[in-house]
Enzyme design. Structure first.
Site, mmCIF file in Angstrom:
data_model
loop_
_atom_site.group_PDB
_atom_site.id
_atom_site.type_symbol
_atom_site.label_atom_id
_atom_site.label_comp_id
_atom_site.label_asym_id
_atom_site.label_seq_id
_atom_site.Cartn_x
_atom_site.Cartn_y
_atom_site.Cartn_z
ATOM 1 N N ASN A 145 43.970 42.843 32.935
ATOM 2 C CA ASN A 145 43.139 41.707 33.098
ATOM 3 C C ASN A 145 42.567 41.422 31.748
ATOM 4 O OD1 ASN A 145 40.950 40.229 33.968
ATOM 5 N ND2 ASN A 145 41.338 40.532 36.100
ATOM 6 N N GLU A 178 44.927 35.405 39.393
ATOM 7 C CA GLU A 178 43.928 35.508 40.703
ATOM 8 C C GLU A 178 43.336 34.365 40.850
ATOM 9 O OE1 GLU A 178 41.343 38.850 39.337
ATOM 10 O OE2 GLU A 178 42.920 40.190 39.307
ATOM 11 N N THR A 214 31.095 39.262 39.754
ATOM 12 C CA THR A 214 32.343 39.539 39.752
ATOM 13 C C THR A 214 33.022 39.531 41.283
ATOM 14 O OG1 THR A 214 34.188 41.214 39.296
ATOM 15 C CG2 THR A 214 32.010 42.035 39.813
ATOM 16 N N THR A 215 34.151 39.748 41.517
ATOM 17 C CA THR A 215 34.599 39.543 42.876
ATOM 18 C C THR A 215 33.983 40.688 43.866
ATOM 19 O OG1 THR A 215 36.700 38.828 41.781
ATOM 20 C CG2 THR A 215 36.387 39.245 44.294
ATOM 21 N N HIS A 264 42.015 35.683 36.182
ATOM 22 C CA HIS A 264 41.488 35.001 37.225
ATOM 23 C C HIS A 264 40.887 33.765 36.483
ATOM 24 C CE1 HIS A 264 38.153 35.549 40.472
ATOM 25 N NE2 HIS A 264 38.716 34.371 40.536
ATOM 26 N N GLY A 278 40.778 45.533 34.166
ATOM 27 C CA GLY A 278 40.295 44.784 33.022
ATOM 28 C C GLY A 278 39.139 45.240 32.331
ATOM 29 N N ARG A 292 30.026 32.428 22.729
ATOM 30 C CA ARG A 292 29.823 31.436 21.521
ATOM 31 C C ARG A 292 30.150 30.066 21.676
ATOM 32 N NH1 ARG A 292 27.707 33.912 16.781
ATOM 33 N NH2 ARG A 292 26.049 35.280 17.565
ATOM 34 N N ARG A 304 34.168 30.346 34.372
ATOM 35 C CA ARG A 304 33.490 31.040 33.319
ATOM 36 C C ARG A 304 33.967 32.126 32.509
ATOM 37 N NH1 ARG A 304 30.886 35.420 37.642
ATOM 38 N NH2 ARG A 304 30.415 33.385 38.965
ATOM 39 N N HIS A 305 35.148 32.351 32.601
ATOM 40 C CA HIS A 305 36.012 33.239 31.555
ATOM 41 C C HIS A 305 37.164 32.436 31.113
ATOM 42 C CE1 HIS A 305 37.184 35.264 35.264
ATOM 43 N NE2 HIS A 305 36.298 36.020 35.262
ATOM 44 N N ASP A 336 40.399 38.912 31.422
ATOM 45 C CA ASP A 336 39.352 37.791 31.845
ATOM 46 C C ASP A 336 38.070 38.171 30.730
ATOM 47 O OD1 ASP A 336 40.805 36.956 33.985
ATOM 48 O OD2 ASP A 336 39.359 37.858 35.456
ATOM 49 N N HIS A 337 37.659 39.380 30.359
ATOM 50 C CA HIS A 337 36.722 39.498 29.843
ATOM 51 C C HIS A 337 36.743 39.344 28.317
ATOM 52 C CE1 HIS A 337 34.396 39.916 33.509
ATOM 53 N NE2 HIS A 337 35.406 40.702 33.923
ATOM 54 N N GLU A 362 46.538 43.745 47.666
ATOM 55 C CA GLU A 362 45.674 44.517 46.342
ATOM 56 C C GLU A 362 44.723 45.164 47.173
ATOM 57 O OE1 GLU A 362 45.703 43.020 42.454
ATOM 58 O OE2 GLU A 362 43.716 44.043 42.029
ATOM 59 N N HIS A 384 39.839 47.261 40.650
ATOM 60 C CA HIS A 384 38.593 46.831 40.761
ATOM 61 C C HIS A 384 37.579 48.083 40.236
ATOM 62 C CE1 HIS A 384 34.847 44.361 41.025
ATOM 63 N NE2 HIS A 384 35.711 43.436 41.241
ATOM 64 N N GLY A 385 36.994 47.836 38.928
ATOM 65 C CA GLY A 385 36.166 49.066 38.760
ATOM 66 C C GLY A 385 36.938 50.167 37.984
ATOM 67 N N ARG A 401 38.600 31.118 37.489
ATOM 68 C CA ARG A 401 37.543 30.768 38.556
ATOM 69 C C ARG A 401 37.379 29.419 38.690
ATOM 70 N NH1 ARG A 401 34.451 35.680 39.986
ATOM 71 N NH2 ARG A 401 33.149 34.277 40.988
HETATM 72 N N1 PXP Z 1 42.015 43.133 40.972
HETATM 73 C C1 PXP Z 1 41.128 41.904 41.295
HETATM 74 C C2 PXP Z 1 41.710 41.259 42.496
HETATM 75 C C3 PXP Z 1 40.192 41.464 40.927
HETATM 76 O O1 PXP Z 1 39.540 40.356 41.278
HETATM 77 C C4 PXP Z 1 39.737 42.199 39.419
HETATM 78 C C5 PXP Z 1 38.578 41.535 38.563
HETATM 79 O O2 PXP Z 1 38.700 40.257 38.248
HETATM 80 C C6 PXP Z 1 40.378 43.278 38.956
HETATM 81 C C7 PXP Z 1 41.350 43.549 39.911
HETATM 82 C C8 PXP Z 1 40.132 44.040 37.876
HETATM 83 O O3 PXP Z 1 38.620 44.534 37.887
HETATM 84 P P1 PXP Z 1 38.054 45.139 36.863
HETATM 85 O O4 PXP Z 1 37.836 44.025 35.615
HETATM 86 O O5 PXP Z 1 36.470 45.825 37.346
HETATM 87 O O6 PXP Z 1 39.066 46.236 36.117
#
Ligand code: PXP
Length: 274
Positions: free
Chosen positions: A29, A92, A122-123, A65, A238, A40, A71-72, A31-32, A173, A216-217, A67
């Site tokens: 992922n 996502e 976050t989600t 994702h 991610g 910036r 935001r990202h 996103d970040h 998921e 997630h996480g 959104r």
């Molecule tokens: N799966 C889903 C559905 C998510 O919303 C996210 C966060 O965007 C992730 C996985 C990845 O989570 P993390 O960025 O905490 O690894």
């Protein structure tokens, strides 16, 4: 049918022979990377560069994702990923008309439907599939008709898994955030209890014919027990990878995560090759 009596035991068939596990895919992922770029307002660091790098480091897919508040990841990022990256894109998104139109335009490999609240960092939890069955069923049908696989991000809750089957999702998921937060807080009893819920949810979903992903996480420390759930075939990771990239580089962080996943998987399959 696969029998499992304890979490870390090798899965066996009724004949007692080890079952060949499906390979575990890693969706990176990105996103970040976009979060840092957007801080910036310029172009650096570019998510597309991270996607190319993830592909070279052994990712099996790219997850992003889009959104509602952008935001990202931006619409432009999605177009670029679709144009330049041959790996499957897991988009996502919230189940809104705007996102449906975007998904139908880009036709990602899969869409993962997530709940979205503007104020959240976050989600925060899984999608309430059971409470939104009437809205989700035609939404999912439209994506599937366009050839897009549909995944629902859910908590390890039997009611939500049953609802996911009812609305004809292809994939669930499983939300691993509660487990990872408990580990982070060193609350090992809570982490073990949540792992059990995740294992039961994975078994329930597999018995219903759903494909199972998780995410997630997840971190280097928390990934192994999830990778060892035989029903899980894909992890989406991610934030930790992008954070770790500050210290070791994205390539190294992805390769290490991949190795930890593969090692954990090999331990239960008994097929460790190296
Ligand atoms: N799966 C889903 C559905 C998510 O919303 C996210 C966060 O965007 C992730 C996985 C990845 O989570 P993390 O960025 O905490 O690894």
């Amino acid at each position: 049918m696969t029998r499992r009596s304890s979490p870390n035991q090798r899965p066996t068939s009724p004949t007692g022979l080890p079952v060949r596990l499906a390979p575990l895919r890693l969706g990176v992922n990105i996103d970040h990377v976009a979060t840092i770029r957007n801080a910036r307002g310029g172009r650096h660091p570019e998510p597309i560069r991270a996607a190319h790098l993830a592909a070279a480091a052994g990712a099996d897919g790219i997850t992003a994702h889009l959104r509602e508040d952008r935001r990202h990841i931006s619409d432009q990022d999605i177009s670029q990923i679709k144009a330049e990256i041959s790996l499957p894109l897991n988009l996502e998104m919230a189940a809104t008309e705007e996102m449906l139109a975007i998904a139908l335009r880009h036709r990602p490999h899969a869409c993962c439907l997530v709940p979205e609240r503007r104020q959240e960092l976050t989600t925060e939890g899984g999608l309430d599939v059971a409470g939104q069955r009437t809205m989700l069923q035609p939404f999912i049908a439209e994506l599937k008709e366009a050839g897009i696989r549909v995944s629902l991000f859910v908590d390890a809750d039997p009611v939500q898994i049953e609802a996911a089957r009812h609305v004809a999702a292809d994939i669930v998921e499983l939300h691993t955030g509660t487990y990872c937060e408990a580990e982070f807080a060193q609350d090992h009893a809570a982490a073990a209890a949540e792992l059990n819920r995740l294992r039961e949810a994975a078994a329930q979903a597999a018995a219903m014919g759903l494909e199972i992903h998780a995410g997630h996480g997840l971190t280097f420390e928390t990934v192994a027990p999830i990778a060892q759930m035989p029903e899980v075939v894909e992890l989406n990771i991610g934030h930790f990878l992008v954070g770790e990239a500050i210290f070791s580089g994205l390539d190294s962080a992805i390769r290490r995560m991949r190795a930890l996943m593969d090692r954990a998987r090999a331990e239960i399959a008994g097929t460790r090759s190296a």
